[in-house]
Structure formats: structure tokens, C-alpha cells
Enzyme design. Structure first.
Site, PDB file in Angstrom:
ATOM      1  N   HIS A  39       0.316  -1.043  -0.113  1.00 27.82           N
ATOM      2  CA  HIS A  39      -0.411  -0.214  -0.053  1.00 27.82           C
ATOM      3  C   HIS A  39       1.178   1.236   0.332  1.00 27.82           C
ATOM      4  O   HIS A  39       0.198   2.372  -0.211  1.00 27.82           O
ATOM      5  CB  HIS A  39      -1.014  -0.042   1.275  1.00 27.82           C
ATOM      6  N   HIS A  47       5.174   8.366  13.306  1.00 27.55           N
ATOM      7  CA  HIS A  47       3.978   7.231  13.498  1.00 27.55           C
ATOM      8  C   HIS A  47       5.426   6.610  14.210  1.00 27.55           C
ATOM      9  O   HIS A  47       5.976   6.170  13.697  1.00 27.55           O
ATOM     10  CB  HIS A  47       3.245   7.587  12.272  1.00 27.55           C
TER      11      HIS A  47
END
Length: 317
Positions: free
Chosen positions: A117, A181
């Protein structure tokens, strides 16, 4: 637009559409993405050089290069993203690889790269599919330690920018990655034997195993947004430092960024910003540039400091 080169930085997250933020935040993200789509449509690229990471779907510890250029690529279709071949411009990819190697960059080449992805989302978001524009995929390791110095990523981007200028085509450099993140990505050090074997040899998961793994990530996003997770918090101050550095064109400053500092400030997957560094270094190799749009929002639901940026050439060297 008459520039021969442009750049877009775009965060990605497998949780988009599965664990979304408030309608207000979502509308702001969609507006920024819409601006980027318009920018790309106006630029009308003839080739996209796409820098993206992998999440142990295509690259494993059996051989883990710091970066790798594809002359052919196939998407696995994780988290509901598109599966199948990317429209890789093989001739352009080979020409870029030759030029980069001639410039002294130790580039790895893959004739059959597997991507996930991280590569697919930006192509879907900006071009409505993985087969709509000629692309040269470039993997940039952002999770598998040990990681090399950021200076080499900047050198890679610059070399590819110079190489692309020789093609005499409108080239879009696209960096795909989150900013700060700390998602639940497996780590080899201390992993149980079954996990270690998967990280080393890359055994493809069964559909059931993939579904269970993806559900764990979705649940992690829910826990993170609820404040019940031990993952490192999103760091807007660090994110904006990264974005300010890119916007100002002071790319040489990244050479002093240590891998330890980046991880401590931005979390385990903060090194995905290497894709942005590569893309903007590519653009800077062809001339001075300016940011034409910049959006940033911390989105706990996506476990990401989420950003969208566009830039174009200002002068030629």
C-alpha cells in the site's frame, strides 16, 4: 505549467477508510488531496518516479537493501489496496539506473519488485489507479534496521533527479510516507522464531493470516486514538521541522539527522520521511524549487502525522 520537474509528498496509511477521524478533519484532508490532484493534473507528468517504503510485503531480511529501483513491479493488494502490475516504464527505469550507478550511487535493481500500500495508495489517490501513468518505483527502506545515513538518501534523490533531467520528459517525483508515527510493525531483534522466519524469508501469509494481521493494525489505530496505546505519540513539532526543512530547500541539513534522533522524535516508522527527502532532493537537482501547497494534520486514527505538499521548479541551473 512548463516545468520539466515537480514533486509531491503524500502521507499514506492503511487505516484510511477503516478508522477515520472526524468529518471536519477528513474534509480538510480531502481538500488538501484535491489540491494535490489538481496540481498533478495541471503538470501532466509523462513519468512518475515514486519513492515509497515497504512493510515486510516485498523486502525482507534475507536481503534488505537501503534502496532499490524497479524495472518491473507487482502490488500485493494489502489492506484493500489494488493488486496487480504497476505500469512501470522499463526503458526509463533502466536508463535511470544506469545513470545513477554511473554517478557512484550503489543502487540495487529489481526486475520483479513486490510492493504494498505504500506504493499503491499515492497512485490510487492522485491518478485513480496503479496503471494510469508510467512509473519508476523506488523502494526506500524506512523500518528495517540497521538504517544507513540520511545523507545517502539525499544523494540517491539528487542522482535520480539529474538522471531524470536527461530523459527530456515532464517528471513528477512522488514521496509516499507518514511523518511521525509508530505503528505496530514487527521487529526482528527479539522476535519469536516464527515471526523471525517470516521477516527473514518473507513467507507469503495466507489470506486468513493477512486478514488477522490487518485487523490487529486497525484495532491498534482505535486504541491509539482512544489514548490507550503505548505507541509513541505523534510529534507535530518534529513533523513541522521536517516540513520546514523541505519547504525552505535547506536539504543539506538532513545529513546531520541521526537515525536514533529521528526514531526518538518521530517513532519507529518516522524514517518513511526518507521518501520525502529523496523526492525533494530529486527536484532540487534540476533547479531551485518552491512549495506551492502544504497541509499538515496529526491524525491519531491513522497513527500518523499526515501531510500533503506540492512543489515546482522555480529556476533552472
Amino acid at each position: 505549467m512548463t516545468a520539466a520537474a515537480a514533486a509531491v509528498g503524500l502521507s499514506h496509511s492503511p487505516l484510511i477508510g477503516k478508522n477515520d477521524p472526524s468529518p471536519k478533519v477528513l474534509a480538510a484532508v480531502e481538500s488538501a488531496v484535491g489540491q494535490a490532484r489538481s496540481f498533478v493534473r495541471d503538470f501532466d507528468p509523462e513519468l512518475v518516479v515514486l519513492y515509497a517504503p515497504d512493510h515486510y510485503n516485498g523486502f525482507f531480511y534475507k536481503e534488505m537493501p537501503p534502496f532499490c529501483l524497479a524495472t518491473g513491479a507487482h502490488a500485493v493488494g494489502d489492506f484493500g489496496s489494488s493488486a496487480g502490475p504497476l505500469s512501470v516504464d522499463t526503458d526509463a527505469a533502466r536508463a535511470l539506473a544506469r545513470s545513477v550507478l554511473d554517478q557512484g550511487i550503489d543502487l540495487t535493481v529489481s526486475a520483479r519488485m513486490t510492493v504494498d500500500h505504500g506504493f499503491v495508495q499515492p497512485l490510487e489517490v492522485l491518478f485513480d489507479g496503479i496503471d494510469r501513468v508510467p512509473v519508476v518505483p523506488v523502494f526506500v527502506n524506512g523500518v528495517a534496521t540497521p538504517l544507513g545515513p540520511v545523507s545517502r538518501i539525499r544523494a540517491l534523490g539528487r542522482a535520480l533527479g539529474l538522471a531524470a533531467a536527461e530523459l527530456d520528459r515532464r517528471v513528477l517525483f512522488l514521496g509516499s510516507g507518514g511523518l511521525s508515527h509508530d505503528p505496530p510493525v514487527p521487529v526482528l531483534d527479539g522476535a519469536p522464531p516464527r515471526v523471525a522466519d517470516a521477516l527473514i524469508d518473507g513467507h507469503p501469509p495466507t489470506p486468513e493470516q493477512r486478514a488477522r494481521g490487518e485487523e490487529r493494525v486497525v484495532q491498534a489505530g482505535r486504541d491509539y486514538a482512544a489514548g490507550t496505546s503505548r505507541m509513541i505519540p505523534i510529534n507535530p513539532a518534529w513533523d513541522n521541522q521536517v516540513l520546514d526543512t523541505l519547504a525552505s530547500g535547506r536539504l543539506a541539513e538532513v545529513d546531520a539527522w541521526s537515525t536514533e534522533w529521528m526514531g526518538a522524535e518521530g517513532g519507529g516508522s518516522a524514517h518513511e520521511v526518507r521518501t520525502w527527502i529523496a523526492a525533494f532532493a530529486s527536484l532540487s537537482a534540476t533547479g531551485d524549487y518552491r512549495m506551492t501547497s502544504l497541509f499538515y494534520e496529526p491524525v491519531p486514527e491513522w497513527i500518523a502525522g499526515f501531510a500533503v505538499a506540492t512543489a515546482q521548479q522555480e529556476t533552472s541551473r
